[in-house]
Design an enzyme around this catalytic site. Structure first.
Site, PDB file in Angstrom:
ATOM      1  N   ARG A   1       4.740  -9.481   1.169  1.00 44.60           N
ATOM      2  CA  ARG A   1       3.960 -10.281   0.229  1.00 44.60           C
ATOM      3  C   ARG A   1       4.644 -10.433  -1.128  1.00 44.60           C
ATOM      4  O   ARG A   1       4.543 -11.483  -1.761  1.00 44.60           O
ATOM      5  CB  ARG A   1       2.573  -9.657   0.048  1.00 44.60           C
ATOM      6  CG  ARG A   1       1.722  -9.768   1.292  1.00 44.60           C
ATOM      7  CD  ARG A   1       0.415  -9.039   1.136  1.00 44.60           C
ATOM      8  NE  ARG A   1      -0.401  -9.192   2.346  1.00 44.60           N
ATOM      9  CZ  ARG A   1      -1.582  -8.623   2.535  1.00 44.60           C
ATOM     10  NH1 ARG A   1      -2.091  -7.858   1.587  1.00 44.60           N
ATOM     11  NH2 ARG A   1      -2.246  -8.804   3.654  1.00 44.60           N
TER      12      ARG A   1
ATOM     13  N   HIS B   1      -4.321  -9.425  -5.742  1.00 47.63           N
ATOM     14  CA  HIS B   1      -5.012  -9.106  -4.498  1.00 47.63           C
ATOM     15  C   HIS B   1      -5.298  -7.621  -4.323  1.00 47.63           C
ATOM     16  O   HIS B   1      -6.395  -7.240  -3.935  1.00 47.63           O
ATOM     17  CB  HIS B   1      -4.155  -9.605  -3.329  1.00 47.63           C
ATOM     18  CG  HIS B   1      -4.755  -9.376  -1.980  1.00 47.63           C
ATOM     19  ND1 HIS B   1      -5.937  -9.953  -1.589  1.00 47.63           N
ATOM     20  CD2 HIS B   1      -4.328  -8.638  -0.915  1.00 47.63           C
ATOM     21  CE1 HIS B   1      -6.218  -9.591  -0.340  1.00 47.63           C
ATOM     22  NE2 HIS B   1      -5.272  -8.780   0.079  1.00 47.63           N
TER      23      HIS B   1
ATOM     24  N   HIS C   1      -1.293 -11.628  -3.474  1.00 51.09           N
ATOM     25  CA  HIS C   1      -1.275 -12.230  -2.136  1.00 51.09           C
ATOM     26  C   HIS C   1      -0.719 -13.635  -2.272  1.00 51.09           C
ATOM     27  O   HIS C   1      -1.188 -14.409  -3.116  1.00 51.09           O
ATOM     28  CB  HIS C   1      -2.674 -12.271  -1.541  1.00 51.09           C
ATOM     29  CG  HIS C   1      -2.669 -12.451  -0.057  1.00 51.09           C
ATOM     30  ND1 HIS C   1      -2.254 -13.627   0.543  1.00 51.09           N
ATOM     31  CD2 HIS C   1      -3.001 -11.613   0.951  1.00 51.09           C
ATOM     32  CE1 HIS C   1      -2.354 -13.493   1.853  1.00 51.09           C
ATOM     33  NE2 HIS C   1      -2.806 -12.285   2.129  1.00 51.09           N
TER      34      HIS C   1
ATOM     35  N   GLU D   1       1.753  -9.578  11.166  1.00 51.50           N
ATOM     36  CA  GLU D   1       1.686  -9.964   9.762  1.00 51.50           C
ATOM     37  C   GLU D   1       3.008  -9.659   9.082  1.00 51.50           C
ATOM     38  O   GLU D   1       3.849  -8.923   9.614  1.00 51.50           O
ATOM     39  CB  GLU D   1       0.522  -9.255   9.052  1.00 51.50           C
ATOM     40  CG  GLU D   1      -0.837  -9.695   9.571  1.00 51.50           C
ATOM     41  CD  GLU D   1      -2.004  -9.074   8.838  1.00 51.50           C
ATOM     42  OE1 GLU D   1      -3.130  -9.556   9.043  1.00 51.50           O
ATOM     43  OE2 GLU D   1      -1.811  -8.107   8.069  1.00 51.50           O
TER      44      GLU D   1
ATOM     45  N   ARG E   1       2.173  -2.921  -1.023  1.00 53.98           N
ATOM     46  CA  ARG E   1       1.454  -2.525   0.194  1.00 53.98           C
ATOM     47  C   ARG E   1       1.872  -3.372   1.396  1.00 53.98           C
ATOM     48  O   ARG E   1       1.886  -4.603   1.306  1.00 53.98           O
ATOM     49  CB  ARG E   1      -0.052  -2.656  -0.033  1.00 53.98           C
ATOM     50  CG  ARG E   1      -0.882  -2.403   1.224  1.00 53.98           C
ATOM     51  CD  ARG E   1      -2.348  -2.395   0.904  1.00 53.98           C
ATOM     52  NE  ARG E   1      -2.876  -3.690   0.531  1.00 53.98           N
ATOM     53  CZ  ARG E   1      -3.341  -4.589   1.385  1.00 53.98           C
ATOM     54  NH1 ARG E   1      -3.298  -4.366   2.689  1.00 53.98           N
ATOM     55  NH2 ARG E   1      -3.846  -5.725   0.945  1.00 53.98           N
TER      56      ARG E   1
END
Length: 511
Positions: free
Chosen positions: A283, A344, A236, A116, A379
């Protein structure tokens, strides 16, 4: 009046893993788990991607995971907390497996690892694109096997009850509304554990469920607990664009890790203009790049392009996403998937130490409602489920150690609330929530000038005052909106005061 030894508010991964560990160590203790909806509703069950764990010690290492986490968080993470969480990850993962959680494996029977954004190695352990649902289901089954864990669904906690002394403040219970009977109840507890999740419903667009209304933040704030870094709201980048819809369907980060491209309306991949990692940038970078492209083009969305990927492999990895897109009339084999950034994850929250203890005695917090120091300004993907497991583990050990020495306090009877709901008041709530959503946008938080934030803050404070005056009946929807407005006020106050966004210009893209 009710009483219990341990009161858990919230039934996601943070609350359930904590309850299970305390119940195991203290079988004589009663543990009440309160949820304002059904016990399987929340952000945990919606988590698609997985949990970040260093499993492959040949290619990967704790040091690499730590570095990736610090980079994603812009270096304002707490290094000791980052090290603690990441080094515990394998142990916490195998506890989940021992409790019955299933994760995808390769043909050799080894855990299959995904990639990711922001991760330098494949380290995402997953269950197709239903990781959160798999975890939540197995944790609920495990918790149900303990006779001393008792679930109370449809209990909405309104406020924390405090015992104040000269040198300290102690949590001795909560007040709640039992929704089915429309009755107020006071619950005394030795330990109160907040696992109330995030606050995404505040925003114009969100991937969160309707229950994500910032309840834990607002309650803790009213009680005087320290709240930190609430301006760090993670958007997000790939929520499915749906016209005139507030809560949007999430397209997992893992889709880009699988090889999907992000393109504009002309089919051009634009992310490399902003970051050399392209689709695998973090992100915050991808979200801001999308917002810049939308501002330039005037379009409503950009697109995920999955047409070059192996269709069978893609469908096997992401069956939920594929089916949802098909239900919306989008065939991933032939069509571009329209996406926009959406609120998000709440990186800030109730300030806790490494044992999940808040600044109020006997009050703990874990999961998205807590600010632990792990995430910093942004994050790293799939670190949230891990964070919840580690801090709930840390908290359980401390609670088990001290529980027997804490007395259950007798609560005073409070005047009963009028909790009937009128149509007129319901219309006011709907109107106010729309005003709140209209104010709380990505652009307000991340691209607006300080004076624009201050103007929005004035409007929020006005809404808060009007809500109290116009709504005499204190029913659940009133408290939810009150919590959302008060949490939004905290977010903007922190954004205005933040030295990070106001002075650290290197975070913003250059023109």
């Amino acid at each position: 009046m009710m009483k219990t030894d341990v009161l858990v508010i919230g039934s996601g991964i943070a609350g359930l893993s904590f309850a299970i560990k305390v119940a195991t160590a203290k079988p004589e203790a009663t543990i009440h788990v309160l949820t304002k909806s059904n016990n399987d509703v929340g952000n945990t069950i919606k988590a698609q991607g997985g949990i970040a764990v260093v499993v492959d010690k040949i290619r990967d290492s704790f040091e690499q995971h730590i570095e990736d986490t610090m980079k994603a968080g812009k270096g304002i993470n707490d290094p000791e907390i980052v090290k603690m969480v990441i080094s515990q990850a394998p142990e916490r993962l195998y506890e989940l497996i021992n409790w019955g959680t299933s994760f995808d494996a390769n043909e050799l029977g080894e855990l299959e690892l995904g990639l990711e954004g922001g991760h330098s190695q494949k380290r995402i352990v997953h269950h197709q694109d239903l990781t959160g649902k798999e975890m939540e289901t197995k944790l609920l089954q495990k918790a149900a096997s303990y006779s001393n864990i008792i679930f109370y669904d449809h209990y909405f906690v309104t406020d924390i009850i405090l015992k104040k002394q000269e040198s300290s403040t102690t949590c001795i219970g909560v007040r709640a509304i039992e929704r089915k009977m429309a009755e107020e109840v006071s619950i005394s507890s030795r330990i109160t554990f907040l696992a109330t999740g995030g606050s995404g419903r505040i925003f114009e667009n969100t991937t969160n469920p309707l229950v994500a209304t910032g309840d834990g933040i607002a309650m803790a704030h009213r009680a005087g607990a320290k709240i930190s870094n609430m301006n760090f709201i993670q958007f997000h980048p790939t929520a499915l664009y749906t016209k005139n819809q507030h809560s949007l369907f999430l397209i997992s980060e893992a889709v880009r890790g699988f090889g999907a491209h992000l393109v504009d309306s002309t089919g051009n991949r634009f992310l490399f203009k902003y970051d050399t990692h392209g689709e695998l940038a973090t992100r915050d970078i991808v979200s801001e790049a999308i917002m810049r492209e939308l501002q330039r083009s005037g379009k409503k969305s950009v697109f995920l392009d999955c047409r070059h990927l192996n269709p069978e492999a893609f469908k096997n990895h992401f069956p939920t996403i594929v089916q949802h897109c098909l239900d919306e009339g989008i065939n991933y084999e032939n069509d571009l998937i329209p996406i926009v950034p959406a609120a998000h994850y709440q990186c800030g929250g109730i300030q806790v130490d490494k044992f999940a203890r808040t600044s109020i005695n006997q009050l703990y917090a874990s999961g998205e409602c807590a600010h632990t120091g792990l995430h910093g300004a942004n994050r790293l993907a799939s670190n949230s489920l891990l964070e919840a497991l580690v801090f709930s583990h840390q908290a359980a050990g401390k609670v088990v150690e001290k529980l027997d020495s804490i007395l259950v306090e007798k609560l005073q009877q409070e005047a009963a609330l009028q909790i009937d709901q009128s149509k007129e008041e319901n219309d006011i709530l709907n109107k106010f929530e729309k005003e709140l959503n209209h104010l709380m946008s990505y652009n307000l938080l991340y691209t607006s000038e300080e004076n624009e934030k201050k103007k929005a803050l004035v409007k929020l404070n006005f809404l808060d005052e009007k809500l109290e005056k116009l709504c005499k009946n204190k029913y659940l929807e009133f408290f939810e909106l009150k919590n959302m407005i008060q949490t939004a006020i905290i977010i903007l106050e922190h954004a205005i005061k933040s030295k990070f966004f106001n002075k650290k210009k290197t975070y913003k893209f250059s023109n």
